[in-house]
Design a protein around this motif. Structure first.
Motif, PDB file in Angstrom:
ATOM      1  N   LEU A 160       0.827  -1.197   0.000  1.00 55.39           N
ATOM      2  CA  LEU A 160       0.000   0.000   0.000  1.00 55.39           C
ATOM      3  C   LEU A 160       0.866   1.253   0.000  1.00 55.39           C
ATOM      4  CD1 LEU A 160      -2.614  -1.160   2.628  1.00 55.39           C
ATOM      5  CD2 LEU A 160      -3.012  -0.867   0.190  1.00 55.39           C
ATOM      6  N   SER A 161       1.949   1.226   0.799  1.00 56.56           N
ATOM      7  CA  SER A 161       2.823   2.396   0.873  1.00 56.56           C
ATOM      8  C   SER A 161       3.498   2.654  -0.461  1.00 56.56           C
ATOM      9  CB  SER A 161       3.877   2.185   1.965  1.00 56.56           C
ATOM     10  OG  SER A 161       3.255   2.092   3.225  1.00 56.56           O
ATOM     11  N   ILE A 175     -11.743   2.155  25.798  1.00 48.76           N
ATOM     12  CA  ILE A 175     -11.277   1.211  24.782  1.00 48.76           C
ATOM     13  C   ILE A 175      -9.874   1.581  24.337  1.00 48.76           C
ATOM     14  CG2 ILE A 175     -11.669   0.294  22.454  1.00 48.76           C
ATOM     15  CD1 ILE A 175     -14.647   0.867  22.817  1.00 48.76           C
ATOM     16  N   ILE A 176      -8.990   0.585  24.313  1.00 49.94           N
ATOM     17  CA  ILE A 176      -7.655   0.755  23.746  1.00 49.94           C
ATOM     18  C   ILE A 176      -7.655   0.056  22.387  1.00 49.94           C
ATOM     19  CG2 ILE A 176      -5.193   0.212  23.992  1.00 49.94           C
ATOM     20  CD1 ILE A 176      -5.598   0.279  27.028  1.00 49.94           C
ATOM     21  N   SER A 177      -7.267   0.786  21.340  1.00 52.22           N
ATOM     22  CA  SER A 177      -7.308   0.260  19.971  1.00 52.22           C
ATOM     23  C   SER A 177      -5.896   0.156  19.399  1.00 52.22           C
ATOM     24  CB  SER A 177      -8.137   1.187  19.070  1.00 52.22           C
ATOM     25  OG  SER A 177      -9.443   1.350  19.582  1.00 52.22           O
ATOM     26  N   VAL A 178      -5.646  -0.925  18.662  1.00 51.23           N
ATOM     27  CA  VAL A 178      -4.345  -1.135  18.009  1.00 51.23           C
ATOM     28  C   VAL A 178      -4.552  -1.145  16.494  1.00 51.23           C
ATOM     29  CG1 VAL A 178      -2.357  -2.679  17.761  1.00 51.23           C
ATOM     30  CG2 VAL A 178      -3.529  -2.501  19.982  1.00 51.23           C
ATOM     31  N   PHE A 179      -3.745  -0.352  15.788  1.00 57.79           N
ATOM     32  CA  PHE A 179      -3.772  -0.285  14.330  1.00 57.79           C
ATOM     33  C   PHE A 179      -2.447  -0.772  13.777  1.00 57.79           C
ATOM     34  CE2 PHE A 179      -6.906   2.739  15.674  1.00 57.79           C
ATOM     35  CZ  PHE A 179      -7.895   2.723  14.698  1.00 57.79           C
ATOM     36  N   ASN A 180      -2.494  -1.518  12.670  1.00 57.49           N
ATOM     37  CA  ASN A 180      -1.249  -1.946  12.038  1.00 57.49           C
ATOM     38  C   ASN A 180      -0.623  -0.786  11.265  1.00 57.49           C
ATOM     39  OD1 ASN A 180      -2.577  -1.776   9.528  1.00 57.49           O
ATOM     40  ND2 ASN A 180      -2.950  -3.974   9.401  1.00 57.49           N
ATOM     41  N   THR A 181       0.520  -1.036  10.638  1.00 54.87           N
ATOM     42  CA  THR A 181       1.258   0.052   9.981  1.00 54.87           C
ATOM     43  C   THR A 181       0.528   0.592   8.754  1.00 54.87           C
ATOM     44  OG1 THR A 181       2.547  -1.558   8.724  1.00 54.87           O
ATOM     45  CG2 THR A 181       3.505  -0.750  10.787  1.00 54.87           C
ATOM     46  N   GLY A 182      -0.478  -0.137   8.279  1.00 59.91           N
ATOM     47  CA  GLY A 182      -1.288   0.346   7.171  1.00 59.91           C
ATOM     48  C   GLY A 182      -2.516   1.105   7.624  1.00 59.91           C
ATOM     49  N   GLY A 183      -2.636   1.324   8.952  1.00 64.68           N
ATOM     50  CA  GLY A 183      -3.756   2.093   9.478  1.00 64.68           C
ATOM     51  C   GLY A 183      -5.035   1.297   9.637  1.00 64.68           C
ATOM     52  N   LYS A 221      -2.674  10.158   8.028  1.00 62.58           N
ATOM     53  CA  LYS A 221      -1.736   9.492   7.128  1.00 62.58           C
ATOM     54  C   LYS A 221      -0.283   9.845   7.431  1.00 62.58           C
ATOM     55  CE  LYS A 221      -2.206  12.942   3.429  1.00 62.58           C
ATOM     56  NZ  LYS A 221      -2.721  13.172   2.059  1.00 62.58           N
ATOM     57  N   ASP A 222      -0.059  10.923   8.189  1.00 66.63           N
ATOM     58  CA  ASP A 222       1.305  11.277   8.579  1.00 66.63           C
ATOM     59  C   ASP A 222       1.890  10.278   9.573  1.00 66.63           C
ATOM     60  OD1 ASP A 222       1.253  13.589   6.986  1.00 66.63           O
ATOM     61  OD2 ASP A 222       0.375  14.785   8.602  1.00 66.63           O
ATOM     62  N   LEU A 229     -10.021   0.136   4.387  1.00 68.61           N
ATOM     63  CA  LEU A 229     -10.258   0.000   5.817  1.00 68.61           C
ATOM     64  C   LEU A 229      -9.268   0.809   6.645  1.00 68.61           C
ATOM     65  CD1 LEU A 229     -10.909  -3.853   5.894  1.00 68.61           C
ATOM     66  CD2 LEU A 229     -12.581  -2.009   5.737  1.00 68.61           C
ATOM     67  N   SER A 230      -8.458   1.620   6.008  1.00 69.87           N
ATOM     68  CA  SER A 230      -7.401   2.352   6.702  1.00 69.87           C
ATOM     69  C   SER A 230      -7.866   3.725   7.187  1.00 69.87           C
ATOM     70  CB  SER A 230      -6.197   2.530   5.777  1.00 69.87           C
ATOM     71  OG  SER A 230      -5.218   3.340   6.388  1.00 69.87           O
ATOM     72  N   ILE A 231      -7.486   4.056   8.426  1.00 72.95           N
ATOM     73  CA  ILE A 231      -7.795   5.396   8.937  1.00 72.95           C
ATOM     74  C   ILE A 231      -6.977   6.467   8.210  1.00 72.95           C
ATOM     75  CG2 ILE A 231      -8.516   4.664  11.234  1.00 72.95           C
ATOM     76  CD1 ILE A 231      -5.708   5.530  12.236  1.00 72.95           C
ATOM     77  N   TYR A 232      -5.971   6.042   7.448  1.00 70.60           N
ATOM     78  CA  TYR A 232      -5.155   7.017   6.724  1.00 70.60           C
ATOM     79  C   TYR A 232      -5.926   7.649   5.560  1.00 70.60           C
ATOM     80  CZ  TYR A 232      -1.441   4.877   9.467  1.00 70.60           C
ATOM     81  OH  TYR A 232      -0.668   4.407  10.493  1.00 70.60           O
ATOM     82  N   ASN A 233      -7.095   7.118   5.255  1.00 74.13           N
ATOM     83  CA  ASN A 233      -7.962   7.739   4.245  1.00 74.13           C
ATOM     84  C   ASN A 233      -8.743   8.926   4.804  1.00 74.13           C
ATOM     85  OD1 ASN A 233      -7.602   5.880   1.935  1.00 74.13           O
ATOM     86  ND2 ASN A 233      -8.480   4.378   3.323  1.00 74.13           N
ATOM     87  N   LEU A 234      -8.812   9.038   6.125  1.00 66.79           N
ATOM     88  CA  LEU A 234      -9.602  10.111   6.723  1.00 66.79           C
ATOM     89  C   LEU A 234      -8.950  11.468   6.461  1.00 66.79           C
ATOM     90  CD1 LEU A 234     -10.418   8.437  10.158  1.00 66.79           C
ATOM     91  CD2 LEU A 234     -11.967   8.713   8.218  1.00 66.79           C
ATOM     92  N   PRO A 235      -9.725  12.464   6.025  1.00 66.21           N
ATOM     93  CA  PRO A 235      -9.153  13.766   5.670  1.00 66.21           C
ATOM     94  C   PRO A 235      -9.007  14.740   6.833  1.00 66.21           C
ATOM     95  CG  PRO A 235     -11.473  13.748   5.124  1.00 66.21           C
ATOM     96  CD  PRO A 235     -11.153  12.376   5.687  1.00 66.21           C
TER      97      PRO A 235
END
Length: 200
Positions: free
Chosen positions: A28-29, A164-172, A57-58, A37-43
């Protein structure tokens, strides 16, 4: 844009307990884009405790561990903060640089960058691995929906909110969530280590 964002939020919220590995973050990178499904799409734009403006996305390339808190909280948040510190302490030294631990404020009006900076210092969370974020009320509500966090102002200075504690992978992508206070976070730590190990 609103409809696209709403659709993304619904999709993200729907996979809160799933582990999606359809595309590797490396692919993806390289492509310069992220899975649906990535939060990196959020503007949405966010301000850090150092008063720097960023987008989600930063943060790509790091395993993200997130909670939503507010700094004037006297009940649940101190426990959440303690849990986050204990999780950080249990991470092996060789992966700490690959992990960012993020506190997202649900009270952006009170939690200015200056207040977040002071709070980080008070709680000994000043290393590069710690990130405090605030945004607009609208962006905060939208992001809370992604994390399946519910919150409500009950007095001018108090909120009720999910823990809630949430874990995201490196792709968000959301890979794991832990809910509750004072519960074992062994599985959370294992999930963080497993995600970080994929990139070593």
């Amino acid at each position: 844009m609103k409809k696209i964002l709403l659709g993304l939020l619904i999709i993200l919220a729907g996979i809160q307990h799933c582990n999606s590995q359809e595309q590797t973050p490396e692919r993806l990178s390289e492509a310069g884009e992220f899975s649906g499904l990535s939060i990196y799409n959020l503007p949405s734009r966010w301000t850090t405790q150092d008063n720097k403006e960023i987008e989600m996305k930063d943060l790509k390339g790091k395993v993200l561990v997130m909670v939503m808190i507010y700094t004037s909280c006297k009940a649940a948040c101190p426990r959440l903060i303690a849990d986050m510190r204990h999780i950080e302490q249990r991470l092996p030294e060789n992966i700490k640089k690959d992990v960012t631990l993020i506190m997202v404020s649900i009270d952006p009006e009170t939690d200015t960058p200056k207040r977040l900076k002071a709070f980080a210092k008070e709680n000994k969370m000043e290393g590069e691995q710690w990130l405090f974020l605030r945004s607009t009320e609208e962006n905060t509500r939208e992001f809370a929906a992604v994390l399946a966090v519910n919150y409500k102002k009950i007095t001018p200075v108090d909120f009720s909110h999910s823990n809630i504690i949430s874990v995201f992978n490196t792709g968000g992508e959301l890979t794991f969530q832990q809910e509750g206070l004072g519960v074992s976070y062994d599985e959370t730590v294992r999930n963080i280590i497993a995600e970080a190990a994929k990139h070593h």
